[in-house]
Scaffold this active site. Structure first.
Site, mmCIF file in Angstrom:
data_model
loop_
_atom_site.group_PDB
_atom_site.id
_atom_site.type_symbol
_atom_site.label_atom_id
_atom_site.label_comp_id
_atom_site.label_asym_id
_atom_site.label_seq_id
_atom_site.Cartn_x
_atom_site.Cartn_y
_atom_site.Cartn_z
ATOM 1 N N ASN A 52 0.811 -1.668 0.105
ATOM 2 C CA ASN A 52 -0.371 -0.185 -0.069
ATOM 3 C C ASN A 52 0.990 1.395 0.005
ATOM 4 O O ASN A 52 1.532 1.784 1.459
ATOM 5 C CB ASN A 52 -0.500 0.246 1.187
ATOM 6 C CG ASN A 52 -1.728 1.061 1.766
ATOM 7 O OD1 ASN A 52 -1.262 1.804 0.398
ATOM 8 N ND2 ASN A 52 -1.666 1.242 2.763
ATOM 9 N N LYS B 109 0.605 4.389 -0.098
ATOM 10 C CA LYS B 109 -0.677 5.410 0.279
ATOM 11 C C LYS B 109 -0.336 6.518 -0.798
ATOM 12 O O LYS B 109 -0.306 6.413 -2.229
ATOM 13 C CB LYS B 109 0.233 5.811 1.619
ATOM 14 C CG LYS B 109 -0.672 3.936 2.696
ATOM 15 C CD LYS B 109 -0.285 4.429 3.788
ATOM 16 C CE LYS B 109 0.585 3.152 4.636
ATOM 17 N NZ LYS B 109 -0.159 3.842 6.180
ATOM 18 N N HIS C 13 -9.412 1.059 5.220
ATOM 19 C CA HIS C 13 -7.683 1.905 5.551
ATOM 20 C C HIS C 13 -8.302 2.381 7.265
ATOM 21 O O HIS C 13 -8.626 3.534 6.971
ATOM 22 C CB HIS C 13 -7.138 2.430 4.957
ATOM 23 C CG HIS C 13 -5.494 2.055 5.145
ATOM 24 N ND1 HIS C 13 -5.153 3.138 6.363
ATOM 25 C CD2 HIS C 13 -4.578 1.327 5.136
ATOM 26 C CE1 HIS C 13 -3.787 2.945 6.891
ATOM 27 N NE2 HIS C 13 -2.816 1.902 5.902
ATOM 28 N N GLU D 238 -6.574 5.221 8.288
ATOM 29 C CA GLU D 238 -6.116 6.198 8.024
ATOM 30 C C GLU D 238 -7.441 7.133 6.915
ATOM 31 O O GLU D 238 -8.198 8.277 7.881
ATOM 32 C CB GLU D 238 -4.786 6.698 6.850
ATOM 33 C CG GLU D 238 -3.740 6.009 7.797
ATOM 34 C CD GLU D 238 -2.178 5.362 6.336
ATOM 35 O OE1 GLU D 238 -2.636 5.322 6.099
ATOM 36 O OE2 GLU D 238 -1.528 5.048 7.674
ATOM 37 N N GLU E 276 -4.905 -4.786 11.470
ATOM 38 C CA GLU E 276 -3.829 -3.913 10.991
ATOM 39 C C GLU E 276 -3.684 -2.837 12.576
ATOM 40 O O GLU E 276 -4.675 -1.667 12.574
ATOM 41 C CB GLU E 276 -3.922 -2.323 9.837
ATOM 42 C CG GLU E 276 -3.326 -3.350 8.963
ATOM 43 C CD GLU E 276 -3.132 -1.944 8.148
ATOM 44 O OE1 GLU E 276 -2.321 -2.223 6.856
ATOM 45 O OE2 GLU E 276 -3.578 -1.217 7.403
ATOM 46 N N GLY F 64 3.098 2.503 10.548
ATOM 47 C CA GLY F 64 4.494 3.547 10.507
ATOM 48 C C GLY F 64 5.320 3.636 11.757
ATOM 49 O O GLY F 64 5.686 4.583 11.753
ATOM 50 N N SER G 299 4.136 -1.717 10.136
ATOM 51 C CA SER G 299 5.384 -1.491 11.101
ATOM 52 C C SER G 299 5.984 -3.392 9.875
ATOM 53 O O SER G 299 6.578 -3.612 10.759
ATOM 54 C CB SER G 299 5.368 -1.863 11.855
ATOM 55 O OG SER G 299 5.675 -0.787 12.321
HETATM 56 P P1 PGA Z 1 3.341 0.716 7.671
HETATM 57 O O1 PGA Z 1 1.147 0.649 6.939
HETATM 58 O O2 PGA Z 1 3.852 -0.912 7.031
HETATM 59 O O3 PGA Z 1 3.628 1.516 6.829
HETATM 60 O O4 PGA Z 1 3.408 -0.267 9.215
HETATM 61 C C1 PGA Z 1 0.298 -0.500 7.120
HETATM 62 C C2 PGA Z 1 -0.220 -0.300 6.814
HETATM 63 O O5 PGA Z 1 -0.783 1.159 6.857
HETATM 64 O O6 PGA Z 1 -0.781 -0.917 5.223
#
Ligand code: PGA
Length: 255
Positions: A12, A14, A98, A100, A168, A174, A213
Site C-alpha cells: 500500500n 498510500k 484503511h 487512515e 492492522e 508506521g 510495521s
Molecule cells: P506500515 O503501514 O507498513 O508503514 O506500518 C501499513 C499500512 O498502513 O497498510
C-alpha cells in the site's frame, strides 16, 4: 481440495509515488522473476499511477489494486473514483476501510461495507481493513473493537472468494512497533471464527492479512503465525528490496 488460502503480500503506497517511482517497480519485477514465491503479490499505488502500472504489470506476477473507491458507480461526486473506473484501468483489487481513511475522512464501518460491496460488484477483490487504536488496546477492548468493525464492514452481499481481511492495529502502522506473535494469533484466531460464523466452511479459504510495521526482519515470524495469510505493507513496500525481503517469507529457500 485444500482450503488453505494462497497467501497475499500487498503493498500500500498510500500518498507516495511519482512517475520516477516506476524504476522501483521495474526492479521488483526483476526480483520476482529471478526467485518465484508461493504467494500472490499486489501493489496498490496512488490513483495517478494506476494506468501506467497496469500496462507495466500486464501479464506479470504482480496484481494491481487501488487504495479506496466510492460506493456509487458514477455521478456527481467531485474528486472521487468509482470501482468501475478501477476495473476499467486494470485493477483487480481495492483496499477499503484503511484506518487512515477512517480517521482522515471519518469513514464508518457502514460506509466501508458499501464500498466493499461496490468493489465486489465490479469483480474486484476487496481488502477490508480493521484494527484497534492504542487506547482501545490499553483498555483491553481489542477483540471487541475488531469484531465489531468486522461485523459492520463486511457487506451483506459479500462473496467470500472476493473478500480479504487485513488486521492492522492502528498503533503499529508506521510506528516500527508490532504486536507479539501471540497477540496477532489471538486476533487472527477470533477473525477466523467470525468468518466461519459468517461464511461457513468458505471462511477457511479467506485470507487474513496482518499489517503494521511489517519489514524484512520481522516478516517470517509474523507470517508464520496461525491464520496469518500474508501482509499488508506500507512503508516497506516503497523500496523493491524491502518489499522483496518480505516476500522472502514465502520463498522456501529463504526460510
Ligand atoms: P506500515 O503501514 O507498513 O508503514 O506500518 C501499513 C499500512 O498502513 O497498510
Amino acid at each position: 481440495m485444500s482450503m488453505e488460502p494462497r497467501p497475499l503480500v500487498a503493498g500500500n503506497w498510500k500518498m507516495n509515488g511519482l512517475k520516477t517511482s516506476l524504476a522501483e517497480t521495474g526492479r521488483l519485477s526483476t526480483l520476482l522473476k529471478e526467485r518465484s514465491a508461493s504467494c500472490d503479490v499486489l501493489i496498490c499505488p496512488p490513483f495517478t499511477l494506476l494506468m501506467e502500472l497496469a500496462a507495466f504489470f500486464a501479464g506479470s506476477a504482480v496484481d494491481l489494486g487501488a487504495q479506496d473507491c466510492h460506493p456509487q458507480k458514477s455521478g456527481a461526486h467531485t474528486g472521487d473514483i468509482s470501482a468501475e473506473m478501477l476495473r476499467d484501468c486494470g485493477c483487480s483489487y481495492v483496499i477499503v476501510g484503511h484506518s487512515e481513511r477512517r480517521a482522515d475522512h471519518g469513514e464508518s464501518s457502514e460506509l466501508v461495507a458499501q464500498k466493499a460491496a461496490a468493489g465486489q460488484g465490479e469483480d474486484l477483490t476487496t481488502i477490508i481493513c480493521v484494527g484497534e487504536t492504542e487506547a482501545e488496546r490499553d483498555q483491553g477492548k481489542t477483540l471487541d473493537v475488531v469484531s465489531g468493525q468486522l461485523k459492520k464492514s463486511i457487506p451483506g452481499t459479500a462473496d467470500p472468494a472476493k473478500t480479504v481481511i487485513a488486521y492492522e492495529p492502528v498503533w503499529a502502522i508506521g510506528s516500527g512497533r508490532t504486536p507479539t506473535a501471540g497477540d496477532v494469533a489471538e486476533v487472527h484466531g477470533m477473525i477466523r471464527t467470525r468468518l466461519f460464523e459468517r461464511f461457513g466452511g468458505a471462511g477457511q479459504g479467506l485470507r487474513i492479512l496482518y499489517g503494521g510495521s511489517v519489514k524484512p526482519s520481522n516478516a517470517s515470524e509474523l507470517m508464520a503465525v496461525t491464520n496469518v495469510d500474508g501482509a499488508l505493507v506500507g512503508g516497506a513496500s516503497l523500496k523493491a528490496d524491502d518489499f522483496n525481503g518480505i516476500i522472502d517469507a514465502y520463498r522456501a529457500d529463504a526460510r
